[in-house]
Scaffold this active site. Structure first.
Site, PDB file in Angstrom:
ATOM      1  N   LYS A  40      -3.422  10.290  -2.826  1.00  0.00           N
ATOM      2  CA  LYS A  40      -2.957   9.968  -4.474  1.00  0.00           C
ATOM      3  C   LYS A  40      -2.983  11.233  -5.036  1.00  0.00           C
ATOM      4  O   LYS A  40      -4.164  11.226  -5.828  1.00  0.00           O
ATOM      5  CB  LYS A  40      -3.796   8.749  -4.738  1.00  0.00           C
ATOM      6  CG  LYS A  40      -3.194   8.183  -6.219  1.00  0.00           C
ATOM      7  CD  LYS A  40      -1.919   7.464  -6.094  1.00  0.00           C
ATOM      8  CE  LYS A  40      -1.722   6.729  -7.363  1.00  0.00           C
ATOM      9  NZ  LYS A  40      -0.590   5.724  -7.030  1.00  0.00           N
ATOM     10  N   ASP A  57      -6.486   2.317  -6.954  1.00  0.00           N
ATOM     11  CA  ASP A  57      -5.386   2.767  -5.786  1.00  0.00           C
ATOM     12  C   ASP A  57      -6.289   3.914  -4.731  1.00  0.00           C
ATOM     13  O   ASP A  57      -6.005   3.863  -3.599  1.00  0.00           O
ATOM     14  CB  ASP A  57      -4.361   3.523  -6.386  1.00  0.00           C
ATOM     15  CG  ASP A  57      -3.468   2.472  -7.354  1.00  0.00           C
ATOM     16  OD1 ASP A  57      -3.767   1.194  -6.956  1.00  0.00           O
ATOM     17  OD2 ASP A  57      -2.426   2.847  -7.952  1.00  0.00           O
ATOM     18  N   GLY A 119       3.242   8.081  -4.287  1.00  0.00           N
ATOM     19  CA  GLY A 119       3.171   8.605  -5.624  1.00  0.00           C
ATOM     20  C   GLY A 119       2.560   7.713  -6.715  1.00  0.00           C
ATOM     21  O   GLY A 119       2.033   6.946  -6.485  1.00  0.00           O
ATOM     22  N   VAL A 120       3.127   8.146  -8.017  1.00  0.00           N
ATOM     23  CA  VAL A 120       2.653   7.357  -9.160  1.00  0.00           C
ATOM     24  C   VAL A 120       3.785   6.690  -9.797  1.00  0.00           C
ATOM     25  O   VAL A 120       4.715   7.544 -10.050  1.00  0.00           O
ATOM     26  CB  VAL A 120       1.776   8.283 -10.053  1.00  0.00           C
ATOM     27  CG1 VAL A 120       2.434   9.346 -10.498  1.00  0.00           C
ATOM     28  CG2 VAL A 120       1.297   7.591 -11.376  1.00  0.00           C
ATOM     29  N   GLY A 121       3.659   5.268 -10.263  1.00  0.00           N
ATOM     30  CA  GLY A 121       4.768   4.620 -11.013  1.00  0.00           C
ATOM     31  C   GLY A 121       6.004   4.722 -10.034  1.00  0.00           C
ATOM     32  O   GLY A 121       6.039   4.454  -9.042  1.00  0.00           O
ATOM     33  N   LEU A 209       0.981 -12.443  -1.024  1.00  0.00           N
ATOM     34  CA  LEU A 209      -0.365 -12.466  -0.510  1.00  0.00           C
ATOM     35  C   LEU A 209      -1.526 -12.842  -1.148  1.00  0.00           C
ATOM     36  O   LEU A 209      -2.575 -12.563  -0.636  1.00  0.00           O
ATOM     37  CB  LEU A 209      -0.518 -11.258   0.290  1.00  0.00           C
ATOM     38  CG  LEU A 209       0.495 -10.829   1.221  1.00  0.00           C
ATOM     39  CD1 LEU A 209       0.532  -9.327   1.967  1.00  0.00           C
ATOM     40  CD2 LEU A 209       0.690 -11.751   2.603  1.00  0.00           C
TER      41      LEU A 209
END
Length: 238
Positions: A40, A57, A119-121, A209
């Site tokens: 990340k 995350d 990735g981020v966002g 889920l």
């Protein structure tokens, strides 16, 4: 040694399930008998625990992989504020360096058979005044997996993101439909529209889920063999 397989996981927006899909891919790779690590590069939104910033995350990716590689390489920048990275970094006096991110990735790739970079966002979220997440993906040059949050408006978001990915000269290796709006109307029709238009394989459809789905559960809805190009058989010898 260099990674046999690596990919970059992006999404149509924040909160669409990138971390879950990334962790599920890692789980499949581990079950296939491979050394797998998640990265990340930038994580925004963390709490301080015993003097260490903890991001959900990052923890999810670490739990799904099976290699004990340095946290400083797996998560080079963990920012406390839950905001766009360039805003969080500016508030905390941090400069996000593209060169440092690339160096961390290459060190991971030299030590692991497989690397999943989350990735981020969304795909074009700013990292600094001069770079965004799309720049990072382009510099890494990895095949991209797109997570589409299935909800009203997702068609335009997905198609625009796919266009941005290809504009950067990157290969869209596949996409995952993640049902984040459980009561979404016309779900099959929306998935069919994306299958026709994205021009990339559908790697799986994740149903709703629950609030804390596991990587193992989510992985049962994915076909990682479509991504890697070779089948992943469960291997109990590792």
């Amino acid at each position: 040694m260099s990674a046999r397989f690596a990919c970059f996981v992006t999404g149509t927006d924040t909160g669409v399930g990138k971390s879950l899909v990334s962790a599920a891919l890692l789980h499949l790779l581990v079950e296939g008998g491979l050394g797998a690590v998640g990265m990340k590069p930038v994580a925004a939104g963390a709490v301080l625990v015993d003097g260490r910033l903890i991001n959900d995350d990052v923890e999810q990716l670490a739990a799904a992989g099976n290699l004990s590689l340095p946290a400083a390489l797996r998560a080079p920048y963990i920012l406390e504020a839950a905001a766009a990275p360039h805003i969080a970094a500016a508030r905390e006096g941090v400069t996000i360096s593209m060169e440092h991110l690339l160096d961390c990735y290459h060190q991971l790739a030299a030590s692991a058979e497989t690397v999943v970079v989350e990735g981020v966002g969304g795909f074009c979220v700013p990292l600094s005044d001069v770079a965004d997440t799309a720049d990072l993906a382009q510099q890494l040059g990895l095949p991209v997996i797109l997570v589409v949050g299935m909800r009203l408006g997702c068609l335009s978001h997905a198609l625009l993101t796919a266009e941005a990915i290809r504009t950067r000269g990157l290969h869209l290796a596949g996409w995952v439909a993640n049902l984040i709006e459980p009561d979404m109307d016309y779900l099959p029709e929306n998935i069919a529209a994306l299958v026709e238009r994205l021009r990339a394989p559908l790697l799986g459809e994740l149903p709703a889920l629950g609030p804390q789905p596991s990587a193992a559960h989510a992985s049962s809805y994915l076909n990682a063999g479509l991504v890697t190009g070779w089948p992943l058989e469960k291997n109990t010898t590792r």
